[in-house]
Design a protein around this motif. Sequence first.
Motif, short mmCIF file in Angstrom:
data_model
loop_
_atom_site.label_atom_id
_atom_site.label_comp_id
_atom_site.label_asym_id
_atom_site.label_seq_id
_atom_site.Cartn_x
_atom_site.Cartn_y
_atom_site.Cartn_z
N VAL A 119 0.81 -1.22 0.00
CA VAL A 119 0.00 0.00 0.00
C VAL A 119 0.84 1.27 0.00
N THR A 120 1.91 1.30 0.78
CA THR A 120 2.66 2.54 0.96
C THR A 120 3.23 3.12 -0.33
N PRO A 121 3.73 2.33 -1.28
CA PRO A 121 4.20 2.94 -2.53
C PRO A 121 3.06 3.61 -3.31
N SER A 122 1.89 2.97 -3.34
CA SER A 122 0.75 3.57 -4.04
C SER A 122 0.30 4.85 -3.34
N LEU A 123 0.35 4.86 -2.02
CA LEU A 123 -0.04 6.06 -1.28
C LEU A 123 0.92 7.21 -1.57
N ALA A 124 2.21 6.92 -1.60
CA ALA A 124 3.19 7.96 -1.91
C ALA A 124 2.95 8.52 -3.30
N TYR A 125 2.65 7.64 -4.27
CA TYR A 125 2.39 8.10 -5.63
C TYR A 125 1.08 8.88 -5.69
N ALA A 155 -5.00 1.68 8.42
CA ALA A 155 -4.93 3.14 8.40
C ALA A 155 -4.32 3.63 7.09
N VAL A 156 -3.26 2.99 6.63
CA VAL A 156 -2.62 3.38 5.38
C VAL A 156 -3.55 3.10 4.21
N ARG A 157 -4.23 1.96 4.27
CA ARG A 157 -5.18 1.61 3.21
C ARG A 157 -6.32 2.63 3.14
N ALA A 158 -6.81 3.06 4.30
CA ALA A 158 -7.88 4.06 4.33
C ALA A 158 -7.41 5.39 3.74
N LYS A 209 -7.40 5.01 0.02
CA LYS A 209 -8.77 5.07 -0.49
C LYS A 209 -9.27 6.51 -0.53
N ASP A 210 -8.89 7.30 0.46
CA ASP A 210 -9.30 8.71 0.47
C ASP A 210 -8.65 9.48 -0.68
N ALA A 211 -7.44 9.09 -1.05
CA ALA A 211 -6.78 9.73 -2.20
C ALA A 211 -7.56 9.43 -3.48
N TYR A 212 -8.03 8.20 -3.61
CA TYR A 212 -8.90 7.86 -4.74
C TYR A 212 -10.13 8.77 -4.74
N ARG A 213 -10.72 8.95 -3.56
CA ARG A 213 -11.93 9.76 -3.44
C ARG A 213 -11.64 11.20 -3.85
N GLN A 214 -10.52 11.74 -3.40
CA GLN A 214 -10.20 13.13 -3.73
C GLN A 214 -9.98 13.32 -5.22
N LEU A 215 -9.31 12.36 -5.85
CA LEU A 215 -9.09 12.46 -7.29
C LEU A 215 -10.40 12.35 -8.04
N LEU A 216 -11.27 11.45 -7.60
CA LEU A 216 -12.56 11.31 -8.26
C LEU A 216 -13.38 12.59 -8.09
N ALA A 217 -13.34 13.16 -6.89
CA ALA A 217 -14.09 14.38 -6.62
C ALA A 217 -13.58 15.55 -7.45
N ALA A 218 -12.31 15.50 -7.84
CA ALA A 218 -11.72 16.60 -8.61
C ALA A 218 -12.07 16.54 -10.08
N THR A 219 -12.64 15.42 -10.53
CA THR A 219 -13.06 15.33 -11.93
C THR A 219 -14.39 16.06 -12.10
N ARG A 220 -14.71 16.37 -13.34
CA ARG A 220 -15.98 17.08 -13.61
C ARG A 220 -17.17 16.21 -13.19
N ALA A 221 -17.09 14.91 -13.54
CA ALA A 221 -18.19 14.01 -13.19
C ALA A 221 -18.29 13.84 -11.67
N GLY A 222 -17.15 13.66 -11.03
CA GLY A 222 -17.15 13.45 -9.59
C GLY A 222 -17.60 14.67 -8.82
N ASP A 229 -16.07 3.59 -3.41
CA ASP A 229 -16.07 2.19 -2.94
C ASP A 229 -15.99 1.23 -4.12
N LEU A 230 -16.74 1.53 -5.18
CA LEU A 230 -16.76 0.65 -6.34
C LEU A 230 -15.41 0.63 -7.06
N VAL A 231 -14.83 1.81 -7.24
CA VAL A 231 -13.52 1.88 -7.91
C VAL A 231 -12.46 1.19 -7.08
N PHE A 232 -12.41 1.51 -5.80
CA PHE A 232 -11.40 0.92 -4.92
C PHE A 232 -11.60 -0.59 -4.81
N GLY A 233 -12.87 -1.01 -4.77
CA GLY A 233 -13.15 -2.44 -4.72
C GLY A 233 -12.69 -3.16 -5.98
#
Length: 208
Positions: free
Chosen positions: A79-85, A138-141, A144-157, A170-174
């Motif tokens: 998880v940690t490398p993906s979180l850093a990226y 905690a790191v996984r959460a 997941k929040d980074a995914y949420r922030q990126l999705l929210a930053a899109t026009r659709a999100g 949840d669906l994307v992360f799942g």
Amino acid sequence: MGTGGGRRVGRPRVAQRPDSGLSPRDELLLAAAELFTTRGYAATTTRAVAERAGMRQASMYHHVAGKEELLAELLESTVTPSLAYARELLADEAAPAGERLWELCRTDVELLCGGPHNLGALYLLPEVRTERFAGFHAVRAELKDAYRQLLAATRAGGALAKSELDLRTDLVFGLIEGVILVHRSDPERPVSVFAEATADAALRIAGV
């Protein structure tokens, strides 16, 4: 450490595998990764991990507290490398959010499915639900929040209500974590192609 004058049996307590260049702790992690993913976590003893790493069981405890510590570190390493990226992608506001989300999906899948051992399969262990692995959760959460922030930053999100945004996240992360099972069913599938196809599917689910 003296060996006496007789024939030496086995390897010294903290000997590395030949030409590995790894520290004893890294040898233990490598051995644990192999054994946990092939024999199973419950079926793997600390003695087996130590022997696979080329040391005696007593020597193992100079480097780690036991199996749970090894499992926790292996889980966090997925998880940690993906979180850093993800943090880098969140900071790069010049690039379109959809492209950044796609890139995070792709690299996350490559991390989960890359390497000689399917470490992502360790997520499915019942032991991982316990408090001992709170650091991993905690790191996984946070990822997941980074995914949420990126999705929210899109026009659709950005047009979604909070509940719908949470559901899409949840669906994307799942989907991304679900590649663990797909990869296990066909480990010979080229990871790079698999990662790109999964990222494409994730963005369709996200509505981006």
